[in-house]
Write an enzyme that holds these catalytic residues in place. Sequence first.
Site, mmCIF file in Angstrom:
data_model
loop_
_atom_site.group_PDB
_atom_site.id
_atom_site.type_symbol
_atom_site.label_atom_id
_atom_site.label_comp_id
_atom_site.label_asym_id
_atom_site.label_seq_id
_atom_site.Cartn_x
_atom_site.Cartn_y
_atom_site.Cartn_z
ATOM 1 N N ASP A 155 -10.463 5.129 12.971
ATOM 2 C CA ASP A 155 -9.136 4.623 12.593
ATOM 3 C C ASP A 155 -9.028 4.454 11.080
ATOM 4 O O ASP A 155 -7.943 4.228 10.555
ATOM 5 C CB ASP A 155 -8.840 3.285 13.279
ATOM 6 C CG ASP A 155 -9.957 2.276 13.089
ATOM 7 O OD1 ASP A 155 -11.093 2.574 13.504
ATOM 8 O OD2 ASP A 155 -9.701 1.218 12.502
ATOM 9 N N ARG A 163 0.849 -1.191 0.000
ATOM 10 C CA ARG A 163 0.000 0.000 0.000
ATOM 11 C C ARG A 163 0.884 1.240 0.000
ATOM 12 O O ARG A 163 1.853 1.320 0.754
ATOM 13 C CB ARG A 163 -0.904 -0.038 1.228
ATOM 14 C CG ARG A 163 -1.820 1.139 1.369
ATOM 15 C CD ARG A 163 -3.024 0.812 2.221
ATOM 16 N NE ARG A 163 -2.690 0.628 3.629
ATOM 17 C CZ ARG A 163 -3.598 0.316 4.566
ATOM 18 N NH1 ARG A 163 -4.866 0.148 4.249
ATOM 19 N NH2 ARG A 163 -3.243 0.163 5.818
#
Length: 486
Positions: free
Chosen positions: A251, A175
Amino acid sequence: MTEERVSGWNLDHTYTQLPKMFFDLQQPVPVNAPEIVVLNDRLAASLGLDAEALKEDVKVFAGNEVPDGTFPLAQAYAGHQFGNFTMLGDGRAVLIGEHLTPKGELVDIQLKGAGRTKYSRGGDGRAALGPMLREYIMSEAMHGLGIPTTRSLTVTSTGDAIIREKKLQGAILTRVAASHIRVGTFQYAAQWGELEDLRQLADYAINRHYPAIKQDENPYHSLLKEVIKRQTALITKWQLVGFIHGVMNTDNMTISGETIDYGPCAFMDTYHPETVFSSIDHQGRYAYMNQPYICGWNLARFAEALIPLLHMDEKKAIQIAQDEISHFSTLYQQQWYEGMRAKLGLFQEEEEDKTLIDHLLGLMQKHAADYTNTFRALTHDKIKEEMWFQLDEFQQWYKRWQDRLERQGQSKEAVYELMKKSNPAVIPRNHRVEEALDAAVDNGDYHVMERLLAVLQNPFAHNQEQEEYYLPPSPTAEPYQTYCGT
Ligand code: AMP
Ligand code: MG
């Protein structure tokens, strides 16, 4: 003699300068038989990396080897999950380092599914191939739509099986993100850190994402304003294309303003404000129509976490936080109607626009219209295309819209251009994504996925190649369901 190609990694590790509470040094856990199954050539090039050389870096993408001089780590954070506050952290992700791009930007290079960390709780630290390929497709589709997002550089199958309800093939996603600092990272600092920890985190975030506000009289107040601005812009973009994130926990909301965490997300086919895809979202907390409200709620949690930095006097600090948060809803409404006007080819604001837009959405809901195809058909003025366009109630709306277009005095071409760039012709439709994943995961055939990715690269092209991707799922198809943390 063949010349050795260099990948071009230029890795830093600025996150390790933060107080120790924010991370845990953690090597990725090696896997057995890694193989890169997808590599994003275009992203590699834009990062200044050599795609051919990267293909030889399979050990790095598998976490079996880390580049020299790196300090891999798992980040600590907390978060409100479906409204409940809890300690979290990277339970299955390891930050390899921050890569400096040719444009001088620092981006996180993170391996997702790289094994257990200090924050894994009961989890195995691993990820399955299907969900990692899904994240790759969805995040690249979002990028194609011009929506800020984390990106996907590679998916590497590990050769190891992982156990879910059944045995699945393991995989690791690389990522790429502007950073992985979340609202939850600030909540973690506010809850368990000293004031100085919170300040260092805020300074780090400002340095990395909002350097222009460093000299402001109160940079922390500016940080709050900037994050509100970016998150509002982001959520508006989601709403305008019918993207449903599915798990907007604090989050999963970044400080950079990028979309993150492609677990249970999906695009809406049929327009309905209450659409939910996530199998665990029984109350519809993260339904399509609730996303702006939840964004505001999450921003309020961010403001709360920042309170000790906003003013020495707590009362005044709370007032600053409340004032900023109170603007959110107006800001969002403004941007939503501005975006909707562009989708309808309207250049300037008129008082009646709100009712014109709401009227159309009401009709779309009533007639279970396909969200994307409705706006595409209007863009090309194909009002023979949809059955419900033939009804009187639509014709009345259409006339009202045509009169409005006439009044603004823009040319037909200008209106068409504005609509074309505001209405994607294609989205990653759920049945198409599933088809691509089935071929890849069940048969090792990545062609279906590659074709889908190619079409999604420029969703505003409105070209012939895209036509077969217009079709919504058949009306008899089972309702689509998505899953978290798979
Ligand atoms: P998410 O639903 O992806 O936002 O994840 C919520 C939390 O669960 C995060 O702290 C993740 O790191 C953690 N998590 C998700 N899947 C796993 C796993 N397989 N092993 C360990 N931790 C996990
Ligand atoms: Mg997450």
